[in-house]
Design a protein around this motif. Structure first.
Motif, PDB file in Angstrom:
ATOM      1  N   ALA A  77      -8.819  60.890  14.588  1.00 15.30           N
ATOM      2  CA  ALA A  77      -8.286  59.597  15.043  1.00 15.30           C
ATOM      3  C   ALA A  77      -9.308  58.492  14.864  1.00 15.30           C
ATOM      4  O   ALA A  77      -8.967  57.370  14.448  1.00 15.30           O
ATOM      5  N   ARG A  78     -10.549  58.798  15.151  1.00 13.66           N
ATOM      6  CA  ARG A  78     -11.602  57.777  15.021  1.00 13.66           C
ATOM      7  C   ARG A  78     -11.785  57.391  13.550  1.00 13.66           C
ATOM      8  O   ARG A  78     -11.903  56.212  13.217  1.00 13.66           O
ATOM      9  N   LEU A  79     -11.807  58.397  12.669  1.00 15.29           N
ATOM     10  CA  LEU A  79     -11.943  58.084  11.241  1.00 15.29           C
ATOM     11  C   LEU A  79     -10.738  57.323  10.722  1.00 15.29           C
ATOM     12  O   LEU A  79     -10.861  56.433   9.886  1.00 15.29           O
ATOM     13  N   ARG A 106     -12.604  59.408   4.097  1.00 13.80           N
ATOM     14  CA  ARG A 106     -12.196  58.528   5.195  1.00 13.80           C
ATOM     15  C   ARG A 106     -10.958  57.716   4.808  1.00 13.80           C
ATOM     16  O   ARG A 106     -10.006  57.617   5.581  1.00 13.80           O
ATOM     17  N   TRP A 139      -9.895  63.816  18.201  1.00 11.43           N
ATOM     18  CA  TRP A 139     -10.593  62.539  18.409  1.00 11.43           C
ATOM     19  C   TRP A 139     -11.342  62.122  17.144  1.00 11.43           C
ATOM     20  O   TRP A 139     -11.343  60.939  16.778  1.00 11.43           O
ATOM     21  N   SER A 140     -11.977  63.075  16.475  1.00  8.60           N
ATOM     22  CA  SER A 140     -12.727  62.752  15.255  1.00  8.60           C
ATOM     23  C   SER A 140     -11.813  62.230  14.156  1.00  8.60           C
ATOM     24  O   SER A 140     -12.139  61.227  13.492  1.00  8.60           O
ATOM     25  N   VAL A 167     -10.464  53.516  13.268  1.00  4.86           N
ATOM     26  CA  VAL A 167     -11.553  52.555  13.403  1.00  4.86           C
ATOM     27  C   VAL A 167     -11.835  51.905  12.050  1.00  4.86           C
ATOM     28  O   VAL A 167     -12.000  52.613  11.058  1.00  4.86           O
ATOM     29  N   SER A 174      -3.545  62.069   8.081  1.00  7.35           N
ATOM     30  CA  SER A 174      -4.171  62.209   9.404  1.00  7.35           C
ATOM     31  C   SER A 174      -3.307  63.064  10.329  1.00  7.35           C
ATOM     32  O   SER A 174      -3.833  63.893  11.082  1.00  7.35           O
ATOM     33  N   ARG A 222      -7.056  57.887   6.349  1.00 10.52           N
ATOM     34  CA  ARG A 222      -6.407  56.704   6.922  1.00 10.52           C
ATOM     35  C   ARG A 222      -4.930  56.637   6.590  1.00 10.52           C
ATOM     36  O   ARG A 222      -4.198  55.876   7.216  1.00 10.52           O
TER      37      ARG A 222
END
Length: 126
Positions: A119-121, A55, A116-117, A124, A64, A59
């Motif tokens: 981007a979320r990791l 993760r 989306w996965s 967020v 990413s 970031r």
């Protein structure tokens, strides 16, 4: 002259313009080779493959973006392969249209979920 042109059209076959698709698939394959090589090297260089480490690695903006490119390119390549299978093995118009619609839905929503996965990791907070 028009008669010769129609006869030449018949020789092209069903695909018409297959050279563009052939080149696109080859370029897509080269992009996938480079992106998967990057992923393999990057993951080997990580100290461990725990959720937190991966993760934090995702970031970083470069990682990413590269992962999102890998996801989109993989699903784009899958679309090419599935389209070829459908063209070769589904011959009736209605089932072919249903299969093509399902193929486009699968590849679009699969890629969207992957993006989306990531981007979320990446975005967020932990």
């Amino acid at each position: 002259m028009a008669r010769q042109a129609r006869s030449a059209d018949r020789l092209v076959g069903k695909g018409r313009g297959g050279a563009k698709d052939w080149i696109a698939v080859r370029l897509n394959s080269l992009a996938l080779l480079a992106l998967y090589a990057w992923l393999l090297v990057a993951l080997v260089l990580l100290p461990e493959l725990s959720y937190e480490v991966v993760r934090d690695w995702l970031r970083r903006p470069l990682n990413s973006v590269m992962m999102i490119l890998l996801i989109i390119t993989s699903f784009w390549h899958t679309k090419y392969g599935l389209k070829e299978l459908i063209d070769d093995y589904v011959h009736q118009p209605f089932p072919q249209a249903v299969c093509i619609a399902a193929m486009y839905a699968f590849t679009f929503f699969g890629a969207a979920f992957g993006v989306w996965s990531v981007a979320r990791l990446a975005l967020v907070p932990a």
